[in-house]
Design an enzyme around this catalytic site. Structure first.
Site, PDB file in Angstrom:
ATOM      1  N   LYS A 149     -17.875 -15.662   5.625  1.00 29.23           N
ATOM      2  CA  LYS A 149     -19.336 -15.617   5.709  1.00 29.23           C
ATOM      3  C   LYS A 149     -20.021 -15.281   4.393  1.00 29.23           C
ATOM      4  CE  LYS A 149     -19.599 -14.365  10.526  1.00 29.23           C
ATOM      5  NZ  LYS A 149     -19.767 -13.265  11.444  1.00 29.23           N
TER       6      LYS A 149
ATOM      7  N   GLY B  72      -8.047  -7.808   1.388  1.00 30.46           N
ATOM      8  CA  GLY B  72      -6.781  -7.885   2.102  1.00 30.46           C
ATOM      9  C   GLY B  72      -6.323  -9.323   2.315  1.00 30.46           C
TER      10      GLY B  72
ATOM     11  N   ARG C 256       0.823  -1.219   0.000  1.00 36.98           N
ATOM     12  CA  ARG C 256       0.000   0.000   0.000  1.00 36.98           C
ATOM     13  C   ARG C 256       0.857   1.268   0.000  1.00 36.98           C
ATOM     14  NH1 ARG C 256      -5.089  -1.595   3.916  1.00 36.98           N
ATOM     15  NH2 ARG C 256      -6.359  -2.403   2.214  1.00 36.98           N
TER      16      ARG C 256
ATOM     17  N   GLY D 112     -12.866  -3.993   1.171  1.00 37.38           N
ATOM     18  CA  GLY D 112     -14.243  -3.523   1.317  1.00 37.38           C
ATOM     19  C   GLY D 112     -14.664  -2.670   0.127  1.00 37.38           C
TER      20      GLY D 112
HETATM   21  P1  AMP Z   1     -13.591 -12.640   4.868  1.00 39.76           P
HETATM   22  O1  AMP Z   1     -13.149 -11.518   5.759  1.00 39.76           O
HETATM   23  O2  AMP Z   1     -15.065 -12.896   4.894  1.00 39.76           O
HETATM   24  O3  AMP Z   1     -13.018 -12.573   3.466  1.00 39.76           O
HETATM   25  O4  AMP Z   1     -12.989 -13.961   5.524  1.00 39.76           O
HETATM   26  C1  AMP Z   1     -11.628 -14.227   5.650  1.00 39.76           C
HETATM   27  C2  AMP Z   1     -11.469 -15.208   6.771  1.00 39.76           C
HETATM   28  O5  AMP Z   1     -12.213 -16.365   6.516  1.00 39.76           O
HETATM   29  C3  AMP Z   1     -10.046 -15.656   6.988  1.00 39.76           C
HETATM   30  O6  AMP Z   1      -9.581 -15.107   8.195  1.00 39.76           O
HETATM   31  C4  AMP Z   1     -10.161 -17.169   7.081  1.00 39.76           C
HETATM   32  O7  AMP Z   1      -9.455 -17.711   8.178  1.00 39.76           O
HETATM   33  C5  AMP Z   1     -11.635 -17.388   7.276  1.00 39.76           C
HETATM   34  N1  AMP Z   1     -12.083 -18.708   6.798  1.00 39.76           N
HETATM   35  C6  AMP Z   1     -11.895 -19.227   5.573  1.00 39.76           C
HETATM   36  N2  AMP Z   1     -12.380 -20.487   5.513  1.00 39.76           N
HETATM   37  C7  AMP Z   1     -12.907 -20.765   6.728  1.00 39.76           C
HETATM   38  C8  AMP Z   1     -13.551 -21.918   7.288  1.00 39.76           C
HETATM   39  N3  AMP Z   1     -13.743 -23.021   6.564  1.00 39.76           N
HETATM   40  N4  AMP Z   1     -13.939 -21.853   8.567  1.00 39.76           N
HETATM   41  C9  AMP Z   1     -13.728 -20.723   9.298  1.00 39.76           C
HETATM   42  N5  AMP Z   1     -13.133 -19.605   8.835  1.00 39.76           N
HETATM   43  C10 AMP Z   1     -12.722 -19.628   7.549  1.00 39.76           C
END
Ligand code: AMP
Length: 406
Positions: free
Chosen positions: A206, A359, A35, A382
């Site tokens: 999520k 990120g 960045r 974001g």
């Molecule tokens: P996001 O901020 O929604 O892009 O999510 C990123 C996060 O999702 C990372 O910190 C990963 O550790 C988590 N993640 C990815 N796969 C899984 C999973 N199967 N179970 C729990 N957390 C997960």
């Protein structure tokens, strides 16, 4: 949207809103300075035009009005010093007073010569930054003649240095920096005029955070590949037992609707066919590689398995454009990083235009040593999601002048 090149900055004092929110390790070392490097083009352009340059950025979420060295931009200043190579012409108020526009800052600003650069402290040390307070915005605006926004990663936030500050500059004195313009142009080109097949690879924890983006992508792409924690809500919607894997019960119907929509629109939809499961969320936990049909009760899926990565590779084979947002598993733990690292390699190996957003996703590509092979790695997670969703970005709206399109 006007860019820096469209306005006159010669011998003016210019404020550049940057995004220096860089990751650090537990010892406070900057682990990825992309960045900071990404902002250099705009900063150097201003220096080359004889401008006096004032830089501002937020860094994480400090308690306002309290100086805390953990959130200081001092480390960014040190790194900028190495990268900019302007020796004694880079300034920083290291008085640790917690005031962004401090008396010392005013004094430095008043005595700057053309080509001098002053980095302000973490803008969020002032409570007015996140509340979009015009009084704080004015304090910064009073120091300069021209406002440049180059902080793509912060453009989805209505904060004082992004939004309120633009009221103090007319259209001849405010514009986008090169990085912001590049990010926005790239995303709009890819989203509005992609080479096909166009594949979206979506992961992360999520569904809720990416629901809008997913729905919008269905109208644009030919294939969707889902991995990460969010896959389990889709798998559950399909009737699989998913043990203790991450799930959003209230979104199971929505997940089904998304799959139905994909089916109706002829968008190919790929879910993991196998997973790496563990009895607990722990780096040292026992693991098993199992088909998604066989996730044992009480175990959780923490990465996609080898059959899934092979399947996804097949689906990526003919892609001409790939947009990737979200890791395939808990990549922060080595044991559950393989799915994400392999997907990064496969995406990088294709001949497609590859766009990495977010990120975490950029972090995976970095760990996999694939960044140079990707066409474009966005600095804003974001903000890039908002662009995919088709949402207006406050930072870009605020720069737009009458007669221009946001
Ligand atoms: P996001 O901020 O929604 O892009 O999510 C990123 C996060 O999702 C990372 O910190 C990963 O550790 C988590 N993640 C990815 N796969 C899984 C999973 N199967 N179970 C729990 N957390 C997960």
């Amino acid at each position: 949207m006007k860019t820096l090149r469209d306005i006159d900055i010669d011998n003016q004092t210019v404020f550049i809103r940057c995004d220096f929110n860089v990751p650090k390790d537990e010892f406070g070392n900057i682990t990825d300075d992309r960045r900071i490097r990404a902002a250099l083009q705009t900063i150097r352009y201003c220096i080359d035009h004889g401008a006096k340059v004032i830089l501002g950025s937020h860094y994480e979420r400090p308690k306002p009005s309290l100086f805390d060295p953990k959130f200081s931009l001092y480390d960014v200043y040190k790194r900028l010093d190495v990268l900019l190579k302007i020796k004694n012409h880079l300034h920083f108020d290291n008085s640790k007073c917690g005031e962004v526009v401090s008396p010392a800052v005013r004094e430095i600003a008043a005595n700057m010569e053309p080509g001098d650069v002053l980095l302000l402290e973490n803008l969020r040390f002032d409570a007015g930054e996140t509340t979009n307070d015009p009084r704080f915005a004015k304090k910064i605006a009073d120091l300069v003649d021209v406002y440049i926004n180059d902080a793509f990663g912060a453009c989805h936030r209505k904060h004082a240095s992004i939004d309120a500050i633009t009221d103090y500059f007319d259209c001849e004195h405010r514009a986008a920096g090169f990085l912001l313009a590049k990010e926005v142009n790239f995303f709009s080109r890819v989203l509005n005029n992609p080479m096909r097949p166009f594949v979206a690879v979506v992961g992360g924890s999520k569904v809720s955070g990416k629901l809008e983006a997913l729905t919008r992508l269905l109208d644009k792409v030919d294939k969707v590949i889902i991995g990460g924690g969010m896959a389990f809500t889709f798998l559950k919607a399909q009737g699989y037992e998913i043990g203790n894997s991450l799930v959003e019960e209230d979104l199971i119907d929505e997940a089904q609707r998304i799959m139905d929509k994909a089916h109706k629109q002829g968008v190919k939809f790929y879910l993991p066919v196998d997973v790496v499961v563990a009895p607990e969320f722990d780096e040292n936990a026992t693991t098993k590689f199992l088909p998604t049909q066989e996730i044992p009760a009480g175990w959780m899926g923490l990465d996609i398995g080898p059959a899934s990565t092979r399947l996804f590779r097949e689906a990526l084979n003919d892609a001409q454009t790939i947009i990737w947002n979200g890791p395939m598993g808990v990549y922060e733990m080595d044991k559950f990083a393989k799915g994400s690292i392999k997907m990064s390699h496969y995406i990088a190996e294709t001949h497609a235009t590859t766009v990495v957003g977010g990120g975490d996703t950029a972090d995976v590509a970095q760990r996999a040593d694939d960044v140079d092979e990707m066409t474009f790695v966005s600095t804003g997670g974001g903000a890039s999601l908002k662009l995919i969703e088709g949402e207006p970005l406050p930072g870009i709206d605020a720069l737009t002048c009458p007669g221009e399109e946001a």
